[in-house]
Design a protein around this motif. Structure first.
Motif, short mmCIF file in Angstrom:
data_model
loop_
_atom_site.label_atom_id
_atom_site.label_comp_id
_atom_site.label_asym_id
_atom_site.label_seq_id
_atom_site.Cartn_x
_atom_site.Cartn_y
_atom_site.Cartn_z
N LYS A 32 1.52 -8.32 -2.39
CA LYS A 32 1.28 -9.54 -3.17
C LYS A 32 2.60 -10.09 -3.73
O LYS A 32 2.79 -11.30 -3.82
N GLY A 33 3.49 -9.16 -4.10
CA GLY A 33 4.81 -9.60 -4.53
C GLY A 33 5.54 -10.32 -3.42
O GLY A 33 6.19 -11.35 -3.65
N ALA A 34 5.43 -9.80 -2.21
CA ALA A 34 6.07 -10.45 -1.06
C ALA A 34 5.43 -11.81 -0.81
O ALA A 34 6.13 -12.79 -0.53
N ASP A 35 4.12 -11.88 -0.90
CA ASP A 35 3.42 -13.15 -0.67
C ASP A 35 3.87 -14.22 -1.66
O ASP A 35 3.84 -15.42 -1.35
N LYS A 36 4.28 -13.78 -2.86
CA LYS A 36 4.72 -14.72 -3.88
C LYS A 36 6.25 -14.87 -3.92
O LYS A 36 6.79 -15.42 -4.87
N ASN A 37 6.90 -14.37 -2.86
CA ASN A 37 8.37 -14.46 -2.77
C ASN A 37 9.07 -13.88 -4.00
O ASN A 37 10.05 -14.43 -4.50
N ALA A 38 8.53 -12.75 -4.49
CA ALA A 38 9.05 -12.16 -5.72
C ALA A 38 10.20 -11.20 -5.49
O ALA A 38 10.81 -10.72 -6.45
N PHE A 39 10.54 -10.90 -4.23
CA PHE A 39 11.59 -9.92 -3.96
C PHE A 39 12.93 -10.59 -3.71
O PHE A 39 13.03 -11.54 -2.93
N PHE A 40 13.97 -10.07 -4.39
CA PHE A 40 15.33 -10.52 -4.09
C PHE A 40 16.17 -9.38 -3.54
O PHE A 40 17.35 -9.56 -3.25
N ILE A 41 15.59 -8.17 -3.41
CA ILE A 41 16.17 -7.09 -2.61
C ILE A 41 15.11 -6.68 -1.60
O ILE A 41 13.93 -7.04 -1.74
N ASP A 42 15.51 -5.94 -0.58
CA ASP A 42 14.55 -5.44 0.39
C ASP A 42 13.91 -4.16 -0.14
O ASP A 42 14.60 -3.31 -0.72
N VAL A 43 12.61 -4.01 0.05
CA VAL A 43 11.88 -2.83 -0.38
C VAL A 43 11.11 -2.27 0.81
O VAL A 43 10.37 -3.00 1.48
N VAL A 44 11.31 -0.97 1.08
CA VAL A 44 10.65 -0.30 2.21
C VAL A 44 9.68 0.73 1.66
O VAL A 44 10.06 1.60 0.89
N SER A 45 8.41 0.63 2.08
CA SER A 45 7.36 1.49 1.54
C SER A 45 6.90 2.53 2.57
O SER A 45 6.76 2.22 3.75
N TYR A 46 6.68 3.76 2.07
CA TYR A 46 6.16 4.85 2.90
C TYR A 46 4.85 5.35 2.27
O TYR A 46 4.87 6.23 1.41
N PRO A 47 3.71 4.80 2.69
CA PRO A 47 2.43 5.24 2.14
C PRO A 47 2.14 6.71 2.42
O PRO A 47 2.59 7.27 3.43
N PHE A 48 1.39 7.35 1.51
CA PHE A 48 1.05 8.76 1.62
C PHE A 48 0.04 8.97 2.75
O PHE A 48 -0.80 8.12 3.01
N ILE A 49 0.15 10.11 3.40
CA ILE A 49 -0.68 10.41 4.57
C ILE A 49 -2.17 10.29 4.28
O ILE A 49 -2.94 9.86 5.14
N THR A 50 -2.59 10.64 3.08
CA THR A 50 -4.02 10.57 2.75
C THR A 50 -4.52 9.13 2.67
O THR A 50 -5.72 8.90 2.61
N GLU A 51 -3.60 8.17 2.65
CA GLU A 51 -3.96 6.76 2.57
C GLU A 51 -3.98 6.10 3.95
O GLU A 51 -4.28 4.91 4.06
N LEU A 52 -3.64 6.85 4.99
CA LEU A 52 -3.42 6.24 6.30
C LEU A 52 -4.66 5.52 6.82
O LEU A 52 -4.58 4.36 7.25
N ASP A 53 -5.82 6.17 6.79
CA ASP A 53 -7.03 5.54 7.32
C ASP A 53 -7.38 4.27 6.56
O ASP A 53 -7.74 3.24 7.16
N THR A 54 -7.28 4.34 5.23
CA THR A 54 -7.57 3.16 4.40
C THR A 54 -6.58 2.05 4.71
O THR A 54 -6.94 0.88 4.84
N LEU A 55 -5.32 2.42 4.86
CA LEU A 55 -4.27 1.45 5.11
C LEU A 55 -4.49 0.73 6.43
O LEU A 55 -4.33 -0.50 6.52
N LEU A 56 -4.88 1.48 7.46
CA LEU A 56 -5.02 0.89 8.79
C LEU A 56 -6.26 0.01 8.91
O LEU A 56 -6.44 -0.68 9.92
N GLN A 57 -7.11 0.02 7.90
CA GLN A 57 -8.23 -0.92 7.89
C GLN A 57 -7.75 -2.34 7.61
O GLN A 57 -8.41 -3.31 7.95
N LYS A 58 -6.58 -2.43 6.97
CA LYS A 58 -6.04 -3.76 6.64
C LYS A 58 -4.77 -4.07 7.41
O LYS A 58 -4.55 -5.20 7.83
N TYR A 59 -3.91 -3.04 7.59
CA TYR A 59 -2.63 -3.25 8.26
C TYR A 59 -2.64 -2.58 9.62
O TYR A 59 -3.04 -1.42 9.75
#
Length: 573
Positions: free
Chosen positions: A277-304
């Motif tokens: 949502k921060g990215a959608d609102k152009n709120a970042f002025f540095i690059d941010v790289v996210s590594y979701p936790f393995i237990t979130e993988l199935d939930t994450l892949l439902q959207k991404y």
């Protein structure tokens, strides 16, 4: 007739003015936006030995030339901007190989309970004072949670550890939680235990630690690892609006340290949603790289989709998936193949630590990541945990374990030489943590012995074997301070002033590589970041001194004067 003439004159004037405005806009559009940096030590970070340039040309967010001043002026063209470094040092912007960016968003609402030099939490009284000051400063009412961070049990004097009774006495009307410096647990008072469902009937889960009051089953001190996860999941979440407002402050913590690419090292699905949502609102002025936790993988892949990984969206990207294997060596929850000299955190005998997941579970987790073509990062401190990482890689990679996947073993603190050889063979990346030689050396010597403690984060050995190690802060375990990262790798000096593993010291240039070129490689971004070269992003940092020329003991005193992201200044001291 007069009216007709007046209208004609007005029409003519409008046409002239309109044409003039168009000419001005055309002139503005074609105005030279190039900037030439010159007049200081410009370290390109190209190659394995220091290379200097006289000038760097930046235009429209990218580097268009690096080299001699005379040629730079020609490339920049007429009307370019000149920035005289006045003897200061210019480097590529620093890349943070591992930290917890999401934690930066709430730091202003938590008490700094770290021991010196980071805070004043050197004993129970100092921790209570930090919490009391926060309560007054933020006007926290009775009944509302008070949180602190940075509690380090390994430096508490005379073995007097923070416990429930201390917090109850100081805060009888508030739930209180003080996060351990490892971020893998916390000490809670009675009201917090009640609020989060912890009691003498709470069993210690596999892979968890609950310190009990002597002679009873009552939780009394640290609650760590898998025992802490249910508590963490129930913590109050700031509103979306509050978190988005905190994004600026969080990024500024990194920008002030010269960091232009930040790491979010263990993201839950809610964290990813906030960052997106921060990215959608152009709120970042540095690059941010996210590594979701393995237990979130199935939930994450439902959207991404898996194809969404590795691509920036308004300076935010999903980098890969994180698997945690063990805890922290200073908290005595890291997994080793030999026992701790001091036993376990709950008084356990012959304690070697426990894994977060079984070997079979880790094997399947990593296979699911590899099968989707995603990058994986492991959290592994002890040599027992690193053994599990290597076995999982051998299982998950099938008949092609040497394929370049850039799997990262974060911390790799107590990695053995034979394990480093496997890193080389399997193209695994060690992201080391040399700041432990300063902040936690005394605890490691006590827990593991001087010989093993002296070999933590063996950066020189890793480099000699041909690896490209990175080096991190694990913020907010310790502050984001890239000059302190470099200083610790070069000097390896403890709080007590002792050298910890002199044979693993590296040169200042090698230490800089770990947060520039090597870190860019870790992120698959070596073509766009990490060095000053034509075509790369104009991510730059200006320092008041040259780390390659000052006394090595003074590297940590070097100040970041300016941080530039894609040609635009985002921090200036």
């Amino acid at each position: 007739m007069y009216i007709t003439l007046k209208k004609s004159l007005l029409l003519l004037l409008s046409v002239v003015l309109l044409g003039s405005c168009k000419d001005v806009k055309k002139e503005e559009k074609t105005k030279n936006s190039a900037t030439v940096y010159f007049g200081g030590d410009i370290i390109t970070m190209e190659g394995d030995s220091p290379q200097y340039a006289e000038a760097v040309v930046v235009n429209e967010g990218k580097i268009t030339f690096v080299g001699a001043s005379e040629e730079a002026m020609r490339v920049a063209g007429e009307g370019h901007k000149m920035i005289d470094l006045e003897g200061k040092t210019l480097l590529p912007g620093f890349l943070d190989p591992h930290s917890h960016f999401i934690n930066s968003l709430g730091m202003s609402s938590q008490a700094n309970c770290s021991p010196s030099p980071v805070g004043e939490g050197n004993d129970v009284a100092g921790i209570v004072k930090a919490l009391t000051d926060l309560k007054k400063e933020k006007n926290i009412p009775d009944g509302q949670l008070i949180m602190g961070y940075g509690y380090d049990d390994s430096v508490m004097p005379d073995g007097k550890l923070l416990n429930r009774d201390d917090l109850d006495k100081a805060f009888p009307n508030n739930p209180v939680m003080v996060l351990h410096v490892s971020l893998h647990g916390a000490v809670l008072n009675s009201k917090a235990m009640e609020e989060y469902g912890v009691s003498d009937k709470t069993e210690t889960p596999e892979g968890g630690v609950i310190v009990r009051k002597p002679g009873t089953n009552e939780p009394y001190g640290l609650i760590m690892e898998t025992a802490f996860l249910p508590i963490f999941s129930k913590l109050p979440k700031p509103s979306e609006a509050e978190l988005l407002a905190q994004l600026k402050d969080g990024q500024m913590i990194y920008a002030e340290a010269g960091v232009t690419t930040a790491h979010e090292g263990l993201s839950h699905f809610e964290d990813v949603e906030i960052l997106q949502k921060g990215a959608d609102k152009n709120a970042f002025f540095i690059d941010v790289v996210s590594y979701p936790f393995i237990t979130e993988l199935d939930t994450l892949l439902q959207k991404y989709n898996a194809n969404d990984f590795g691509k920036y969206d308004n300076r935010f990207k999903l980098g890969g998936i994180k698997i945690t294997i063990d805890g922290s060596p200073q908290g005595r929850t890291a997994l080793f193949t030999t026992p701790y000299l001091t036993g376990g955190p709950g008084g356990e005998k012959d304690w070697v630590g426990e894994p977060t997941f079984s070997q079979d579970e880790v094997n399947q987790m990593l296979k699911s990541i590899y099968d989707k073509g995603l990058q994986s990062t492991f959290h592994a401190n002890g040599d027992g945990a690193i053994d599990m990482c290597i076995k999982a890689h051998e299982f998950a990679s099938g008949d092609n374990p040497t394929k370049e996947r850039r799997t990262v073993i974060i911390h790799s603190q107590f990695v053995r030489n034979d394990q480093l050889d496997k890193y080389v063979e399997y193209k695994l990346i060690p992201s080391l943590y040399t700041e432990h030689t300063f902040f936690f050396a005394d605890a490691h010597i006590k827990n593991r012995g001087l010989e093993q403690a002296s070999s933590i984060s063996p950066m020189k050995t890793a480099i000699e074997k041909g690896l490209k190690p990175t080096n991190h802060t694990d913020f907010n375990v310790v502050p984001i301070d890239q000059m302190m990262v470099v200083w610790s790798a070069v000097n390896r000096i403890s709080r007590a002033g002792e050298v910890i593993g002199a044979n693993e010291r590296v040169t200042p240039y090698q230490a800089l590589q770990a947060i520039t070129t090597n870190a860019a490689y870790q992120y698959f971004e070596e073509d766009s970041k990490g060095s000053l070269a034509e075509g790369k992003l104009a991510d730059l940092v200006i320092l008041d001194s040259n780390p390659l020329k000052v006394d090595p003991l003074k590297i940590k005193d070097i100040k970041v004067l300016e941080t530039i992201k894609e040609g635009k200044t985002i921090f200036k001291r």
